[in-house]
Enzyme design. Structure first.
Site, PDB file in Angstrom:
ATOM      1  N   GLY A 216      -3.593  -7.008   4.555  1.00 38.63           N
ATOM      2  CA  GLY A 216      -3.888  -5.665   5.028  1.00 38.63           C
ATOM      3  C   GLY A 216      -5.111  -5.086   4.345  1.00 38.63           C
ATOM      4  O   GLY A 216      -6.086  -5.788   4.040  1.00 38.63           O
ATOM      5  N   SER A 217      -5.042  -3.801   4.059  1.00 35.10           N
ATOM      6  CA  SER A 217      -6.232  -3.086   3.593  1.00 35.10           C
ATOM      7  C   SER A 217      -6.673  -3.443   2.179  1.00 35.10           C
ATOM      8  O   SER A 217      -7.772  -3.057   1.768  1.00 35.10           O
ATOM      9  CB  SER A 217      -6.000  -1.582   3.699  1.00 35.10           C
ATOM     10  N   THR A 218      -5.855  -4.169   1.406  1.00 34.59           N
ATOM     11  CA  THR A 218      -6.359  -4.625   0.112  1.00 34.59           C
ATOM     12  C   THR A 218      -7.533  -5.581   0.315  1.00 34.59           C
ATOM     13  O   THR A 218      -8.394  -5.716  -0.553  1.00 34.59           O
ATOM     14  CB  THR A 218      -5.259  -5.315  -0.722  1.00 34.59           C
TER      15      THR A 218
END
Length: 483
Positions: A216-218
């Protein structure tokens, strides 16, 4: 008559030579293979009669052999078994070995060539064969903090020392008790094995290093690193960031999670885009940089490489040949991007260490029972993922995420924390994965950590990296920093 005798004699000699050749072949080339077979009960009986060396954290044994009043002579025991099971693994008469018990088996049981002199001394002094001790890099306080903070959540935590690559914590939940598998009551051990392998919760699966998840956004840290390294972007560069980003080759747009533009602007700066984890901004960057640039940057952080051979970690993955819509999705850590918690801890650690990613390691040293050092692991550089200037820019942007953005639950009083949240979507059937990766103190990093929550048992709309994963990371960082 003489002719018949000669033929018989020649035949006997041929058979003897064949027997000798087969015996030599078995002893010279297949001894290790045959000794390692689980159905070789003679070897297993002999090994279970060896005083196997301890696995240590500092001077404290987390696995050791104690004298037993049965034919096996020694019982393998694990203190805080479920806490350390993803690391120690298990040592079982029926089911072999796992984890450090497997990787360091020859050192622990004393059969390693480096212990040949020790074995001679044991024979001359009429002592039983003794294995060497294996010391790990784990920080006991960090390991306990990670385990406790996860509670009943299904997930994993990995913490690293950025400057060296030492593994400070490695937790996977749910876990299991290796004492059950090490039992000399073979029926009970067999029952435990069956129950563990039949469980839908997969307690023996090491989620920290052996399972792959959409980050995801990591992963936007990797995309931001590629953008800054390209020379086309700076932290204050404005990026197209509408509520919806039309994608080529498809009628399905890329949207922001909240259905709005990024921070009130259709052209947010890169810093603000990271602060609010803006999908459309990073999708725009992905389309601009192209898939090859994202892949090359990911590989500089360690994607595509297997780490921690001590535990058999799997390699994280960036998709091989994505089209443009898939590249935009990949830039936000979706589509076929897959990572382990270890990998995302390495991303944070590389940024923390001025752009240099260190090779993670878990075994600090191996010593004989009289404390003679057999081997000692030295820190080793893996890649220069980004320049020190880019690492400093990313650090400032990650500090902003924690101070002003989605990472606020990761803040620590009196300590500057740099971090990034992530909420990875999978399917309508299963809940999203909640992520948080961070390091602290930002100006002199002592720890980098990644937390992945696979299932927290909460409603779908309550799942977010900031609310679920960041508080766990905070506890682990506080343990290492003595807060």
């Amino acid at each position: 008559m003489n002719s018949a005798i000669r033929r018989l004699a020649v035949g006997a000699i041929v058979l003897m030579l064949a027997l000798m050749a087969n015996s030599t072949y078995l002893q010279a080339f297949r001894a290790n293979e045959l000794n390692g077979r689980n159905d070789n009960t003679r070897v297993r009986d002999q090994q279970f009669s060896v005083n196997r060396g301890p696995i240590l954290i500092g001077s404290t044994p987390i696995a050791q052999s104690k004298e037993a009043d049965d034919k096996y002579k020694y019982q393998r025991t694990y203190s805080n078994g479920p806490l350390y099971a993803p690391v120690t693994g298990y040592y079982s008469f029926q089911f072999g070995r796992g984890g450090i018990e497997l990787n360091q088996n020859s050192e622990l049981n004393g059969s390693d060539p480096s212990l040949a002199f020790r074995r001679v001394v044991d024979v001359l002094t009429n002592q039983r064969q003794q294995g060497a001790s294996v010391s790990l890099t784990l920080n006991a306080a960090a390991q306990q903090a990670a385990y406790s903070a996860l509670g009943s959540k299904k997930g994993a935590v990995v913490a690293l020392e950025p400057k060296t690559g030492k593994v400070l914590a490695l937790v996977s939940k749910p876990s299991y008790n290796p004492n059950l598998l090490a039992s000399h009551d073979l029926d009970k051990a067999s029952d435990a094995w069956k129950q563990l392998n039949a469980s839908a919760d997969k307690p023996m699966s090491n989620r920290a290093i052996k399972e792959l998840y959409p980050p995801g956004s990591t992963f936007k840290l990797v995309t931001a690193a590629a953008a800054l390294s390209s020379g086309k972007y700076k932290p204050d560069t404005q990026v197209n960031s509408p509520a919806e980003l039309p994608l080529p080759q498809t009628t399905v747009p890329l949207v922001n999670e909240n259905g709005k533009n990024c921070g009130g602007s259709n052209n947010a700066t890169l810093t603000i885009a990271l602060r609010y984890s803006c999908n459309t901004a990073f999708g725009t960057i992905g389309l601009d940089l192209k898939a090859d640039a994202l892949r090359e940057q990911a590989e500089k952080f360690g994607f595509g490489e297997r780490q921690l051979p001590e535990l058999g970690a799997v390699a994280s993955q960036f998709p091989g040949d994505p089209n443009e819509p898939q590249t935009a999705q990949s830039a936000i850590g979706q589509f076929d991007v897959r990572a382990t918690p270890l990998q995302m801890a390495m991303v944070a650690a590389g940024i923390a260490n001025k752009g240099e990613v260190m090779k993670p390691y878990l075994v600090q040293s191996v010593r004989t029972m009289d404390l003679k050092t057999i081997s000692e692991t030295k820190p080793e550089s893996l890649h220069q993922a980004v320049s020190s200037d880019v690492a400093a820019q990313l650090t400032s942007m990650m500090i902003d995420v924690v101070n002003n953005g989605t990472g606020k639950p990761g803040r620590i009083d009196g300590v500057q924390v740099a971090g990034k949240t992530g909420t990875a979507q999978t399917s309508k059937e299963r809940p999203p994965f909640a992520w948080f990766t961070a390091f602290a103190p930002a100006d002199n990093p002592q720890i980098a950590v990644a937390v992945m929550i696979e299932d927290a048992g909460v409603k779908r709309d309550e799942i977010a990296g900031g609310t679920l994963a960041a508080p766990v990371a905070k506890k682990v960082m506080e343990a290492v920093l003595g807060r």
